[in-house]
Design a protein around this motif. Structure first.
Motif, mmCIF file in Angstrom:
data_model
loop_
_atom_site.group_PDB
_atom_site.id
_atom_site.type_symbol
_atom_site.label_atom_id
_atom_site.label_comp_id
_atom_site.label_asym_id
_atom_site.label_seq_id
_atom_site.Cartn_x
_atom_site.Cartn_y
_atom_site.Cartn_z
ATOM 1 N N VAL A 89 96.873 -13.075 9.822
ATOM 2 C CA VAL A 89 95.877 -13.906 9.153
ATOM 3 C C VAL A 89 96.314 -14.087 7.708
ATOM 4 N N LEU A 90 96.469 -15.329 7.297
ATOM 5 C CA LEU A 90 96.803 -15.639 5.903
ATOM 6 C C LEU A 90 95.576 -16.258 5.250
ATOM 7 N N ILE A 91 94.991 -15.561 4.298
ATOM 8 C CA ILE A 91 93.841 -16.083 3.567
ATOM 9 C C ILE A 91 94.372 -16.888 2.390
ATOM 10 N N GLY A 92 94.044 -18.172 2.355
ATOM 11 C CA GLY A 92 94.575 -19.029 1.296
ATOM 12 C C GLY A 92 94.055 -20.442 1.409
ATOM 13 N N HIS A 93 94.642 -21.335 0.623
ATOM 14 C CA HIS A 93 94.205 -22.725 0.559
ATOM 15 C C HIS A 93 95.257 -23.638 1.172
ATOM 16 N N ALA A 94 94.852 -24.420 2.147
ATOM 17 C CA ALA A 94 95.766 -25.351 2.807
ATOM 18 C C ALA A 94 96.353 -26.328 1.794
ATOM 19 N N GLY A 95 97.624 -26.601 1.931
ATOM 20 C CA GLY A 95 98.282 -27.566 1.066
ATOM 21 C C GLY A 95 98.898 -26.981 -0.182
ATOM 22 N N HIS A 96 98.493 -25.764 -0.562
ATOM 23 C CA HIS A 96 99.102 -25.132 -1.734
ATOM 24 C C HIS A 96 100.541 -24.752 -1.389
ATOM 25 N N GLU A 97 101.470 -24.987 -2.327
ATOM 26 C CA GLU A 97 102.884 -24.737 -2.051
ATOM 27 C C GLU A 97 103.150 -23.298 -1.616
ATOM 28 N N GLU A 98 102.456 -22.349 -2.231
ATOM 29 C CA GLU A 98 102.666 -20.956 -1.849
ATOM 30 C C GLU A 98 102.278 -20.720 -0.398
ATOM 31 N N VAL A 99 101.159 -21.277 0.009
ATOM 32 C CA VAL A 99 100.687 -21.115 1.379
ATOM 33 C C VAL A 99 101.644 -21.797 2.359
ATOM 34 N N GLU A 100 102.114 -22.983 2.021
ATOM 35 C CA GLU A 100 103.044 -23.688 2.906
ATOM 36 C C GLU A 100 104.321 -22.877 3.109
ATOM 37 N N GLY A 101 104.814 -22.263 2.018
ATOM 38 C CA GLY A 101 106.015 -21.453 2.134
ATOM 39 C C GLY A 101 105.802 -20.234 3.000
ATOM 40 N N THR A 102 104.655 -19.564 2.832
ATOM 41 C CA THR A 102 104.365 -18.366 3.626
ATOM 42 C C THR A 102 104.178 -18.718 5.091
ATOM 43 N N LEU A 103 103.439 -19.783 5.381
ATOM 44 C CA LEU A 103 103.259 -20.219 6.768
ATOM 45 C C LEU A 103 104.600 -20.498 7.428
ATOM 46 N N GLY A 104 105.532 -21.026 6.657
ATOM 47 C CA GLY A 104 106.841 -21.372 7.204
ATOM 48 C C GLY A 104 107.689 -20.177 7.588
ATOM 49 N N GLU A 105 107.327 -18.989 7.113
ATOM 50 C CA GLU A 105 108.094 -17.798 7.458
ATOM 51 C C GLU A 105 107.926 -17.407 8.918
ATOM 52 N N ALA A 106 106.772 -17.685 9.505
ATOM 53 C CA ALA A 106 106.516 -17.347 10.913
ATOM 54 C C ALA A 106 105.430 -18.268 11.444
ATOM 55 N N PRO A 107 105.720 -19.544 11.586
ATOM 56 C CA PRO A 107 104.680 -20.531 11.912
ATOM 57 C C PRO A 107 103.967 -20.281 13.234
ATOM 58 N N ASP A 108 104.608 -19.612 14.168
ATOM 59 C CA ASP A 108 103.969 -19.368 15.460
ATOM 60 C C ASP A 108 103.081 -18.130 15.452
ATOM 61 N N SER A 109 103.137 -17.370 14.364
ATOM 62 C CA SER A 109 102.397 -16.099 14.322
ATOM 63 C C SER A 109 101.322 -16.053 13.254
ATOM 64 N N ILE A 110 101.295 -17.024 12.341
ATOM 65 C CA ILE A 110 100.383 -16.972 11.197
ATOM 66 C C ILE A 110 99.259 -17.975 11.375
ATOM 67 N N VAL A 111 98.035 -17.518 11.117
ATOM 68 C CA VAL A 111 96.838 -18.368 11.181
ATOM 69 C C VAL A 111 96.217 -18.420 9.789
ATOM 70 N N LEU A 112 95.974 -19.624 9.286
ATOM 71 C CA LEU A 112 95.401 -19.790 7.951
ATOM 72 C C LEU A 112 93.879 -19.698 8.007
ATOM 73 N N ILE A 113 93.314 -18.873 7.151
ATOM 74 C CA ILE A 113 91.866 -18.726 7.010
ATOM 75 C C ILE A 113 91.488 -19.159 5.596
ATOM 76 N N GLN A 114 90.567 -20.154 5.485
ATOM 77 C CA GLN A 114 90.177 -20.659 4.171
ATOM 78 C C GLN A 114 88.752 -20.287 3.779
ATOM 79 N N ASP A 115 87.886 -20.032 4.766
ATOM 80 C CA ASP A 115 86.480 -19.791 4.452
ATOM 81 C C ASP A 115 85.821 -19.005 5.579
#
Length: 343
Positions: free
Chosen positions: A132-158
């Protein structure tokens, strides 16, 4: 540690107090990123390209543009073989692979604390976790982190995302966070996740960086004394926006400004005390210029409120190290400021 000082005594009711939250302005990761670009300008053939904004501050970007830096959104705007700097927010492995294919001269200005989150993402995903990655969609930092393991990471914003999260294996979950989030809100999301998934594993150290934490705590410490908060920072600066939101959640009027030119006289009507801070990507001098602008609207007494003293330094990449590296630059592990709370 608390400290208060003033540059004059309050003489009458017409004098406005300006409380300076400390720490404020540049953090170690931002200073490092800007210095990397400056050294690239000195050591590489022109032009030097930067993917995205080197840091999220309009003044910094404009000044570097004036010196010949070319900011681009994606690598397809960079000629083959040219020098490109990756911003402090980091990039995904796919971006690095593209740069390698294109033969670009890459200088990586990713904040070491963002790199640390990327390393955790790879490690957690490799052991089979849903991350679970807690962060804001579209932020460059979040995009980079998601790209490290796109099949295993789920973004949570709220909280809605927390409620909707349904992993295949609820017993094998871990979490990470963007480094520039609101500390209190993030804690709420983590607690809500932990209530649903008691076996959720947490990182050995928190991901919200020292600079974000320190600036939020310093501002919070003076909110009870002010009627207006001015935050120096750009609209795309996550940590700056979080400072505005922090004040507003506590019922204090708050404004985000890029510079002193944005201060409006009507904001000051009836205001006897102003809290002033700056996001981690805003230059120190901008705060001084805001104080000068406030003086133009009447007498002020300035009080420094230093809650925590920061002493963090990050080593420069070997590709841009020069004489300065031999005269006192310190390792990326120098961390003596955790009493308040990396960027």
């Amino acid at each position: 540690m608390a400290q208060a000082s003033s540059d004059m005594q309050v003489t009458d009711a017409s004098t406005r107090r300006v409380l300076l939250a400390g720490p404020r302005s540049f953090c170690a990761g931002v200073e490092r990123a800007i210095e990397i670009v400056e050294r690239a300008l000195e050591s590489r053939p022109a032009p030097v390209y930067v993917r995205k904004q080197i840091v999220h501050n309009a003044v910094v970007v404009d000044e570097l543009s004036d010196r010949g830096v070319i900011f681009v959104e994606e690598l397809d705007e960079v000629p083959d073989g040219a020098t490109v700097v990756f911003s402090a927010h980091g990039v995904s492995p796919a971006v690095r692979e593209e740069a390698d294919r294109r033969g670009l001269d890459v200088i990586d200005a990713t904040c070491p604390l963002v790199t640390r989150v990327h390393m955790k993402a790879r490690r957690f995903a490799a052991r089979g976790d849903t991350v679970v990655l807690i962060g804001h969609a579209g932020h460059e930092e979040v995009e980079g982190t998601l790209g490290e393991a796109p099949d295993s990471i789920v973004l949570i914003q709220d909280h809605d995302d927390v409620a909707a999260f349904t992993p295949e294996n609820p017993g094998q979950i871990s979490y990470l966070t963007q480094t520039t989030l609101a500390v209190d809100e993030t804690a709420e999301y983590i607690e809500a996740l932990r209530e649903r998934f008691p076996q959720m594993r947490e990182p050995a150290s928190e991901d919200i960086c020292y600079a974000t934490t320190n600036r939020q705590q310093a501002l919070r410490a003076l909110l009870a004394e002010v009627e207006l908060v001015l935050v120096v920072g750009s609209t795309n600066s996550s940590n700056s926006v979080r400072l505005v939101e922090l004040a507003q959640r506590e019922g204090v009027e708050a404004k985000l400004i890029d510079s002193a030119a944005d201060v409006r006289p009507e904001w000051l009507t009836g205001v006897r005390a102003v809290g002033l801070t700056a996001g981690a990507s805003a230059p120190h001098r901008l705060v001084e210029e805001v104080v000068a602008a406030l003086r133009a609207h009447g007498p002020v007494v300035v009080e420094e409120r230093e809650l925590t003293r920061e002493d963090t330094h990050f080593e420069l990449p070997s590709s841009v190290r020069g004489p300065k590296a031999a005269t006192g630059e310190q390792d990326s592990a120098t961390r003596q400021d955790r009493d308040g709370g990396a960027a």
